[in-house]
Design a protein around this motif. Structure first.
Motif, PDB file in Angstrom:
ATOM      1  N   ALA A 138       1.640   5.644  12.257  1.00 35.02           N
ATOM      2  CA  ALA A 138       0.877   6.308  13.319  1.00 35.02           C
ATOM      3  C   ALA A 138      -0.547   6.590  12.865  1.00 35.02           C
ATOM      4  O   ALA A 138      -1.513   6.387  13.614  1.00 35.02           O
ATOM      5  N   SER A 142      -4.145   4.877  14.454  1.00 43.72           N
ATOM      6  CA  SER A 142      -5.260   5.697  14.944  1.00 43.72           C
ATOM      7  C   SER A 142      -6.540   5.410  14.176  1.00 43.72           C
ATOM      8  O   SER A 142      -7.640   5.412  14.742  1.00 43.72           O
ATOM      9  N   MET A 170      -6.201   2.794  20.771  1.00 47.00           N
ATOM     10  CA  MET A 170      -4.948   3.218  20.160  1.00 47.00           C
ATOM     11  C   MET A 170      -3.746   2.630  20.890  1.00 47.00           C
ATOM     12  O   MET A 170      -2.800   2.140  20.264  1.00 47.00           O
ATOM     13  N   ALA A 175       0.150   2.355  20.023  1.00 48.77           N
ATOM     14  CA  ALA A 175       0.509   3.760  20.249  1.00 48.77           C
ATOM     15  C   ALA A 175       1.093   3.929  21.644  1.00 48.77           C
ATOM     16  O   ALA A 175       0.650   3.293  22.607  1.00 48.77           O
ATOM     17  N   ASP A 214      -2.395  10.004  17.556  1.00 54.51           N
ATOM     18  CA  ASP A 214      -1.616   9.184  18.478  1.00 54.51           C
ATOM     19  C   ASP A 214      -0.133   9.416  18.227  1.00 54.51           C
ATOM     20  O   ASP A 214       0.262  10.191  17.355  1.00 54.51           O
ATOM     21  N   VAL A 216       3.314   7.101  17.570  1.00 53.68           N
ATOM     22  CA  VAL A 216       3.891   5.792  17.283  1.00 53.68           C
ATOM     23  C   VAL A 216       5.334   6.008  16.839  1.00 53.68           C
ATOM     24  O   VAL A 216       5.588   6.803  15.923  1.00 53.68           O
TER      25      VAL A 216
END
Length: 354
Positions: A138, A142, A170, A175, A214, A216
């Protein structure tokens, strides 16, 4: 057996069952990612309740749970409470609103509800290797998105337009969403710790604070950089160096067994010694996981003690009204004797942008 169910049962401590209503803990425990779920865990059963819209998804995703379809939330759960001879239930009192609590109390006749909000907030505090890898992913997504956004230039653009372009990058990179509303605060607005992107145009010769994150794989990232559009002033350069020093000192102190309040004090005392203490008003950091704000908390009032596997931010800031603000934030994981970075961006030198 789902190891997370076993961990949840350690919170029973004399209670007959635990009831989870918040989306994050329901997902964490059962692996069901949909909406409107109730989880009931007792010493021998782990039950997930969903309505007809979500039954198929729940049965496909759940690990170690019995999935039951209900049409009325708590009314249809109550027979399972009775069949388990449950008389005491611990509930997420920090998640369940007062009206819902009263509804449960009225429906679950003869059952005592025990508030466990504070205790259960630590259920997800230690991350396993798979979770840490997802948190790293994640962060990386980003960071790549930030670079793509900055490559296109931000001077002369509105903060909100930069934030929108950043979000698009993103999502394009994988994301599923933002972990919070992006903060893009330029010039004097950078002195607002939570200066969510506005219609202000970013100008040359001023700082830009960008706080971003973000989601993920169900896990959040969180990081802050403070950039400068053009050549930074001497005052900005000096204070930036102090903020970076405070952050580095706090990061160097991270290890199992240290009090969270002590880590906060290390950064706070350093900034105070530089005459900047009054400009640092928030806590030093917080846990990050499936939610962007979790336990532990790094603050002067925190009772938390750091343990291996905890993931948290370190984010000192100096905010001078009418001038500018500087915040530098990284996410880190406590290891067996120190810490490991989750985020990757170098913050030692001031980054100049156009």
């Amino acid at each position: 057996m789902n190891k997370r169910i076993q961990e949840a049962r350690t919170y029973l401590k004399g209670l007959d069952a635990l009831l989870f209503y918040g989306h994050t803990n329901c997902t964490y425990l059962s692996h069901y990612t949909g909406s409107d779920a109730i989880v009931l865990i007792d010493p021998s059963r782990a039950l997930l309740f969903v309505d007809s819209r979500n039954t198929l998804q729940a049965r496909e995703e759940c690990i170690g749970f019995e999935v039951h379809e209900i049409s009325r939330q708590f009314e249809d759960v109550y027979p399972f409470v009775c069949s388990g001879h449950i008389k005491t239930i611990g509930v997420e009192s920090d998640i369940i609103d007062f009206d819902t609590f009263m509804d449960i109390r009225d429906i679950f006749k003869g059952v005592e509800l025990t508030p466990l909000g504070k205790q259960l907030s630590y259920l997800r505090v230690q991350k396993d290797p798979a979770e840490i890898n997802t948190l790293k992913e994640a962060a990386l997504v980003s960071e790549k998105a930030l670079e793509k956004t900055l490559e296109k230039g931000i001077v002369g653009r509105r903060e909100c337009d930069v934030a929108l372009a950043f979000e698009w990058e993103m999502r394009t990179l994988g994301a599923s969403g933002l972990s919070f509303d992006l903060i893009v605060a330029s010039g004097p607005r950078s002195a607002m710790p939570h200066g969510v992107a506005s219609q202000r145009v970013i100008c040359e010769g001023e700082p830009v604070l960008i706080d971003f994150g973000d989601v993920v794989g169900g896990y959040c990232s969180d990081q802050t950089v403070t950039l400068f559009a053009g050549e930074p002033t001497d005052e900005f350069t000096q204070i930036y160096a102090h903020v970076r020093k405070a952050q580095s000192m706090a990061i160097d102190a991270l290890r199992p067994g240290i009090k969270a309040s002590k880590v906060d004090a290390i950064a706070r005392d350093y900034l105070a010694a530089q005459g900047l203490g009054r400009y640092f008003g928030h806590g030093l950091g917080h846990g990050v996981g499936m939610d962007v704000h979790e336990k532990p908390v790094l603050s002067p009032k925190s009772d938390d003690i750091l343990e291996q596997g905890m993931v948290l931010t370190v984010e000192p800031g100096v905010y001078i009204p009418g001038k500018f603000g500087i915040r530098l934030e990284d996410t880190l994981c406590i290891t067996d004797n120190s810490c490991m970075r989750i985020t990757n961006l170098d913050k030692d030198a001031i980054r100049s942008i156009i």
